[in-house]
Design a protein around this motif. Structure first.
Motif, PDB file in Angstrom:
ATOM      1  N   PHE A   1     -17.150  39.109  30.625  1.00  0.00           N
ATOM      2  CA  PHE A   1     -17.770  40.195  29.852  1.00  0.00           C
ATOM      3  C   PHE A   1     -18.409  41.224  30.776  1.00  0.00           C
ATOM      4  O   PHE A   1     -18.331  42.418  30.553  1.00  0.00           O
ATOM      5  CB  PHE A   1     -18.779  39.647  28.845  1.00  0.00           C
ATOM      6  CG  PHE A   1     -18.111  39.153  27.597  1.00  0.00           C
ATOM      7  CD1 PHE A   1     -17.737  40.051  26.601  1.00  0.00           C
ATOM      8  CD2 PHE A   1     -17.825  37.811  27.408  1.00  0.00           C
ATOM      9  CE1 PHE A   1     -17.083  39.622  25.457  1.00  0.00           C
ATOM     10  CE2 PHE A   1     -17.171  37.372  26.262  1.00  0.00           C
ATOM     11  CZ  PHE A   1     -16.804  38.279  25.280  1.00  0.00           C
ATOM     12  N   GLU A   2     -19.068  40.729  31.829  1.00  0.00           N
ATOM     13  CA  GLU A   2     -19.722  41.643  32.762  1.00  0.00           C
ATOM     14  C   GLU A   2     -18.695  42.565  33.414  1.00  0.00           C
ATOM     15  O   GLU A   2     -18.944  43.751  33.624  1.00  0.00           O
ATOM     16  CB  GLU A   2     -20.449  40.815  33.818  1.00  0.00           C
ATOM     17  CG  GLU A   2     -21.778  41.400  34.212  1.00  0.00           C
ATOM     18  CD  GLU A   2     -22.469  40.512  35.232  1.00  0.00           C
ATOM     19  OE1 GLU A   2     -22.263  39.272  35.195  1.00  0.00           O
ATOM     20  OE2 GLU A   2     -23.188  41.071  36.076  1.00  0.00           O
ATOM     21  N   LYS A   3     -17.543  41.999  33.719  1.00  0.00           N
ATOM     22  CA  LYS A   3     -16.511  42.764  34.413  1.00  0.00           C
ATOM     23  C   LYS A   3     -15.839  43.778  33.491  1.00  0.00           C
ATOM     24  O   LYS A   3     -15.579  44.911  33.884  1.00  0.00           O
ATOM     25  CB  LYS A   3     -15.471  41.795  34.990  1.00  0.00           C
ATOM     26  CG  LYS A   3     -14.382  42.458  35.813  1.00  0.00           C
ATOM     27  CD  LYS A   3     -13.564  41.423  36.572  1.00  0.00           C
ATOM     28  CE  LYS A   3     -12.451  42.083  37.383  1.00  0.00           C
ATOM     29  NZ  LYS A   3     -11.556  41.076  37.955  1.00  0.00           N
ATOM     30  N   TYR A   4     -15.557  43.365  32.268  1.00  0.00           N
ATOM     31  CA  TYR A   4     -14.700  44.194  31.425  1.00  0.00           C
ATOM     32  C   TYR A   4     -15.442  44.956  30.330  1.00  0.00           C
ATOM     33  O   TYR A   4     -14.877  45.859  29.714  1.00  0.00           O
ATOM     34  CB  TYR A   4     -13.579  43.353  30.817  1.00  0.00           C
ATOM     35  CG  TYR A   4     -12.630  42.830  31.870  1.00  0.00           C
ATOM     36  CD1 TYR A   4     -11.852  43.710  32.618  1.00  0.00           C
ATOM     37  CD2 TYR A   4     -12.525  41.468  32.138  1.00  0.00           C
ATOM     38  CE1 TYR A   4     -10.989  43.254  33.609  1.00  0.00           C
ATOM     39  CE2 TYR A   4     -11.667  40.998  33.124  1.00  0.00           C
ATOM     40  CZ  TYR A   4     -10.909  41.897  33.856  1.00  0.00           C
ATOM     41  OH  TYR A   4     -10.067  41.434  34.837  1.00  0.00           O
ATOM     42  N   ALA A   5     -16.688  44.599  30.058  1.00  0.00           N
ATOM     43  CA  ALA A   5     -17.441  45.368  29.069  1.00  0.00           C
ATOM     44  C   ALA A   5     -17.878  46.687  29.685  1.00  0.00           C
ATOM     45  O   ALA A   5     -18.137  46.765  30.888  1.00  0.00           O
ATOM     46  CB  ALA A   5     -18.663  44.584  28.599  1.00  0.00           C
ATOM     47  N   THR A   6     -17.947  47.711  28.861  1.00  0.00           N
ATOM     48  CA  THR A   6     -18.418  49.011  29.360  1.00  0.00           C
ATOM     49  C   THR A   6     -19.830  49.292  28.864  1.00  0.00           C
ATOM     50  O   THR A   6     -20.336  50.395  29.021  1.00  0.00           O
ATOM     51  CB  THR A   6     -17.456  50.119  28.904  1.00  0.00           C
ATOM     52  OG1 THR A   6     -17.371  50.088  27.475  1.00  0.00           O
ATOM     53  CG2 THR A   6     -16.068  49.907  29.475  1.00  0.00           C
ATOM     54  N   VAL A   7     -20.450  48.301  28.259  1.00  0.00           N
ATOM     55  CA  VAL A   7     -21.854  48.402  27.835  1.00  0.00           C
ATOM     56  C   VAL A   7     -22.621  47.263  28.497  1.00  0.00           C
ATOM     57  O   VAL A   7     -22.012  46.316  29.005  1.00  0.00           O
ATOM     58  CB  VAL A   7     -21.991  48.317  26.294  1.00  0.00           C
ATOM     59  CG1 VAL A   7     -21.280  49.478  25.611  1.00  0.00           C
ATOM     60  CG2 VAL A   7     -21.509  46.978  25.769  1.00  0.00           C
ATOM     61  N   PRO A   8     -23.966  47.333  28.476  1.00  0.00           N
ATOM     62  CA  PRO A   8     -24.747  46.264  29.100  1.00  0.00           C
ATOM     63  C   PRO A   8     -24.480  44.896  28.470  1.00  0.00           C
ATOM     64  O   PRO A   8     -24.191  44.790  27.284  1.00  0.00           O
ATOM     65  CB  PRO A   8     -26.196  46.702  28.850  1.00  0.00           C
ATOM     66  CG  PRO A   8     -26.126  48.189  28.697  1.00  0.00           C
ATOM     67  CD  PRO A   8     -24.824  48.451  28.027  1.00  0.00           C
ATOM     68  N   VAL A   9     -24.600  43.872  29.309  1.00  0.00           N
ATOM     69  CA  VAL A   9     -24.348  42.492  28.894  1.00  0.00           C
ATOM     70  C   VAL A   9     -25.630  41.673  29.085  1.00  0.00           C
ATOM     71  O   VAL A   9     -26.293  41.799  30.106  1.00  0.00           O
ATOM     72  CB  VAL A   9     -23.203  41.883  29.725  1.00  0.00           C
ATOM     73  CG1 VAL A   9     -23.035  40.397  29.414  1.00  0.00           C
ATOM     74  CG2 VAL A   9     -21.896  42.628  29.460  1.00  0.00           C
ATOM     75  N   VAL A  10     -25.955  40.862  28.078  1.00  0.00           N
ATOM     76  CA  VAL A  10     -27.119  39.990  28.166  1.00  0.00           C
ATOM     77  C   VAL A  10     -26.656  38.537  28.129  1.00  0.00           C
ATOM     78  O   VAL A  10     -25.811  38.168  27.307  1.00  0.00           O
ATOM     79  CB  VAL A  10     -28.110  40.282  27.019  1.00  0.00           C
ATOM     80  CG1 VAL A  10     -29.203  39.215  26.962  1.00  0.00           C
ATOM     81  CG2 VAL A  10     -28.730  41.662  27.193  1.00  0.00           C
ATOM     82  N   ASN A  11     -27.226  37.733  29.005  1.00  0.00           N
ATOM     83  CA  ASN A  11     -26.914  36.314  29.117  1.00  0.00           C
ATOM     84  C   ASN A  11     -27.789  35.521  28.145  1.00  0.00           C
ATOM     85  O   ASN A  11     -29.010  35.491  28.282  1.00  0.00           O
ATOM     86  CB  ASN A  11     -27.188  35.882  30.565  1.00  0.00           C
ATOM     87  CG  ASN A  11     -26.900  34.415  30.804  1.00  0.00           C
ATOM     88  OD1 ASN A  11     -26.722  33.649  29.881  1.00  0.00           O
ATOM     89  ND2 ASN A  11     -26.873  34.034  32.078  1.00  0.00           N
ATOM     90  N   LEU A  12     -27.160  34.899  27.158  1.00  0.00           N
ATOM     91  CA  LEU A  12     -27.881  34.057  26.186  1.00  0.00           C
ATOM     92  C   LEU A  12     -27.812  32.580  26.575  1.00  0.00           C
ATOM     93  O   LEU A  12     -28.003  31.702  25.742  1.00  0.00           O
ATOM     94  CB  LEU A  12     -27.280  34.236  24.784  1.00  0.00           C
ATOM     95  CG  LEU A  12     -27.331  35.625  24.150  1.00  0.00           C
ATOM     96  CD1 LEU A  12     -26.536  35.627  22.843  1.00  0.00           C
ATOM     97  CD2 LEU A  12     -28.754  36.072  23.895  1.00  0.00           C
ATOM     98  N   GLU A  13     -27.555  32.301  27.814  1.00  0.00           N
ATOM     99  CA  GLU A  13     -27.360  31.017  28.504  1.00  0.00           C
ATOM    100  C   GLU A  13     -25.906  30.872  28.863  1.00  0.00           C
ATOM    101  O   GLU A  13     -25.041  30.706  28.006  1.00  0.00           O
ATOM    102  CB  GLU A  13     -27.831  29.776  27.728  1.00  0.00           C
ATOM    103  CG  GLU A  13     -27.741  28.532  28.644  1.00  0.00           C
ATOM    104  CD  GLU A  13     -28.334  27.251  28.060  1.00  0.00           C
ATOM    105  OE1 GLU A  13     -29.105  27.298  27.088  1.00  0.00           O
ATOM    106  OE2 GLU A  13     -28.017  26.183  28.602  1.00  0.00           O
ATOM    107  N   SER A  14     -25.713  30.908  30.155  1.00  0.00           N
ATOM    108  CA  SER A  14     -24.364  30.764  30.693  1.00  0.00           C
ATOM    109  C   SER A  14     -24.229  29.399  31.343  1.00  0.00           C
ATOM    110  O   SER A  14     -25.122  28.557  31.242  1.00  0.00           O
ATOM    111  CB  SER A  14     -24.112  31.864  31.718  1.00  0.00           C
ATOM    112  OG  SER A  14     -24.829  31.582  32.901  1.00  0.00           O
ATOM    113  N   ALA A  15     -23.119  29.194  32.011  1.00  0.00           N
ATOM    114  CA  ALA A  15     -22.870  27.903  32.659  1.00  0.00           C
ATOM    115  C   ALA A  15     -23.957  27.555  33.669  1.00  0.00           C
ATOM    116  O   ALA A  15     -24.323  26.387  33.810  1.00  0.00           O
ATOM    117  CB  ALA A  15     -21.506  27.929  33.331  1.00  0.00           C
ATOM    118  N   THR A  16     -24.512  28.545  34.331  1.00  0.00           N
ATOM    119  CA  THR A  16     -25.435  28.235  35.431  1.00  0.00           C
ATOM    120  C   THR A  16     -26.842  28.808  35.295  1.00  0.00           C
ATOM    121  O   THR A  16     -27.711  28.470  36.091  1.00  0.00           O
ATOM    122  CB  THR A  16     -24.863  28.758  36.764  1.00  0.00           C
ATOM    123  OG1 THR A  16     -24.727  30.187  36.650  1.00  0.00           O
ATOM    124  CG2 THR A  16     -23.503  28.165  37.071  1.00  0.00           C
TER     125      THR A  16
END
Lengths: 316, 316, 316
Positions: C129-144
């Motif tokens: 998502f960070e790579k391909y989104a063109t809007v800001p991305v928020v982490n709601l809990e990722s793998a790490t």
């Protein structure tokens, strides 16, 4: 009104019905809910309750957050002192306390298991939220009661009755699955608070909890009960005595035009969803005596009246 | 516009596209939907349709209530006169009538079973809502058509075409699963209403319903069809003739740069989701001729134009 | 702040905590989000994160669209160049680009598989998502990592600490299922940015990724670590060394009043959900030292501060 978990929470039924009918006339936002959030938790499926309550909250200006409890979130533990080493990830103590910080009102639907009567009567999910939430709790149908439906039903009778005191009959009907007693329980309770002649009719073995029917007549001859009825509420429920069992699917109890003919041209009610030609025949549901759609439409305004009271009370 | 269940509901396509393009420029709330509620019912998965329609409704000031129909609510019966003693808990007659009281517009997605062509062509879910709802109904992709996608597609062609009448080619592509014909059906129908040269190309056995293609040329040589194309819409569908079957997964139909080279530097369209390197090659999707993202972005404004028309019509 | 996918995105932690605490005092809409839409995608269950982030966005005047990614929509492919002929219907390239047109901020939850450490550390969903989104991305809990939880934790310590530099202990506790390291990772990282004495304690084999703990002391004697602690964060995680494995369920690590007695009357923290009497004993959770409910309540304001920063930054 602090909570709305049972009909006991209604201080004055007549006033509350009046309020619901006024809200129906306005059909507009009262803004009393502006900046407030309703959280709705579903442990079971819902169409009318889900959408009418969400609609009601939004008509009051509230924000609504909906969760399918076990699917979207975590399986909940309700037992005090449990060693939580199996499949339950969160205790009701935390869940209710945390939700109380995100929501101004918490609404919960949780059906009974229909296996263990004592456990169902403890109504653990609703009671858990009531005990541990720090905000008002609304019952969206619990193991033993459905007071939002009952208020809708009372409102519908109030709208449709004439001058005379009506005879209201709650009749059992067959159904292929074991259903809860929550709706008939709450209907009996709310009618007992109104100026009506209430009669319950069902096959032997299907008598509702006598602590609820109290001195309301329960007759096992449907034809006798239906005589002169002004309103007939048709509904299936599983046995209370042989708890949760289906003792009969006898189609002789299906409500059709022949049954309707025994009444005083009664208005026919049902909470929906209804199994056509099993619970009620097409000829009745599609006929002019059926008021089930109007009844379902009233769900919004009953919910709106309840939420409005709770919001007003919270402001005090 | 009363309903939007098929492209037949569009009175003037050019005007509607103009409206959608104007809404895209504004990207702001028109307030025509204030106090109104859109109910969205999904019998199947959805990403673009779900989010773009919700976004469109909110841009118009509407409230939106979303339900995963069978998962959140009750399984629906669509047959008239059914004796409902099996797994269907609610009849479309009640569901549609009740929802019409909670929502000002009902939007429904229901895919075909791809087993029984006659049944799919009856489009029972959408037709049921259209028949029994008392409010406007919007098609979020039914068994046989996807008119919101088609309006988006028409808008995208309208944005990107130059002065000259464009050649538009709809080409079949392989896919590992049997897909509906709804998107290609509606694309053919909407292009037939526009000033374009439309050609459909697919392997033998994959001809779309001739009642839809009518006199649009259908050629089985992809290379021949692609010659001089200004727009190529790539899409898989299962066989209409051998209904619902996968007759070929031949990768020679995958759309890659070699195919692109046969065209007049065509804009490449797809409704998404797209299987990369099966339907369309990476080199095309990541190249400058692909307009699939712009096309998906237009979903919001096509939906907004449709909802706006319906709301305006309801006010009359 | 452009994105909020890891703690690295925080420019000034102290200021951000101050903002969150100010927002908590106001508890009102800042309108900075009016006309903006937050899209939340869940690949895993969520209660607090889901509701507190939705609440936060609405307090800022935003619209919120929530999707259970794989259930409501399409299974996503994350591998570049994949030939998508199996069960993945949509590639992250399209999904992220399309969502970026419907949403002003995209928030994503995606847990690790806990099988392949390298794959989990690549954090493919969030990174996609960070790579391909063109809007800001928020982490709601990722793998790490779980940086929204970490900001909440920092805010809670900030609220409750006195004048002196506190000793903060992160202690492992047993749990019947293999849990991610995301929460302890982010807690360690955020505490390293604060003026506290941080100690991590866990059984041998449970040391967190040394690239995260860096020079933070890791001790294997719980009693030694707890001595003089002002805050104890109790949390289970699966082994990092023997990746994803449960090496011990030893109840001697369960946090009870005896352990509390070793501390300087420490405040007890946990991110919730918590397994009572496995991770932390009833006597602690129900006692006056537990701050887990206050901590969960702070989730709203931490999320609000982050979303507000991102919205303000987008306006520049």
């Amino acid at each position: 009104m602090k909570n709305y978990t049972s009909l006991e929470d209604i201080e004055n039924l007549e006033e509350l019905i009046f309020e619901a009918r006024e809200l129906k006339k306005q059909n507009s936002a009262a803004e009393v809910g502006k900046g407030k959030t309703l959280g709705m938790l579903f442990f079971n499926p819902s169409l009318r309750t889900r959408l009418s309550t969400e609609k009601a909250a939004k008509l009051l200006g509230m924000e609504v957050m909906v969760m399918n409890a076990d699917k979207d979130g975590w399986a909940l533990e309700f037992e005090d002192g449990a060693v939580m080493n199996s499949n339950k990830a969160e205790h009701i103590k935390e869940a209710a306390a945390v939700l109380s910080q995100y929501c101004d009102i918490i609404a919960v639907r949780a059906f009974p298991g229909l296996v263990d009567r004592e456990k169902d009567e403890a109504d653990v999910v609703l009671a858990g939220f009531e005990k541990y939430a720090t905000v008002p709790v609304v019952n969206l149908e619990s193991a033993t009661g459905h007071p939002l439906q009952a208020l809708t039903d009372a409102m519908t009778v109030s709208e449709l009755k004439g001058e005379k005191k009506p005879k209201v009959v709650l009749t059992w009907a067959p159904h292929p699955r074991a259903l809860p007693q929550a709706v008939p329980n709450s209907f009996v309770e709310v009618m007992q608070k109104m100026d009506v002649d209430l009669v319950v009719t069902n096959p032997e073995g299907y008598d509702l909890n006598p602590a609820i029917t109290k001195d309301t007549p329960v007759v096992h001859e449907q034809a006798e009960a239906l005589k002169d009825a002004d309103f007939v509420y048709v509904k299936n429920w599983s046995s209370y005595e042989q708890y949760g069992k289906i003792l009969s699917e006898d189609p002789v109890w299906t409500f059709d035009n022949k049954k309707l003919g025994l009444t005083n041209a009664a208005k026919i009610m049902h909470c929906l969803p209804v199994r056509r030609n099993v619970v009620i025949a097409d000829e009745v549901l599609d006929g002019k005596n059926s008021v089930v759609i109007q009844q379902a439409g009233n769900r919004t305004f009953a919910a709106q009246a309840v939420l409005k009271r709770i919001l007003e009370n919270s402001k005090k």
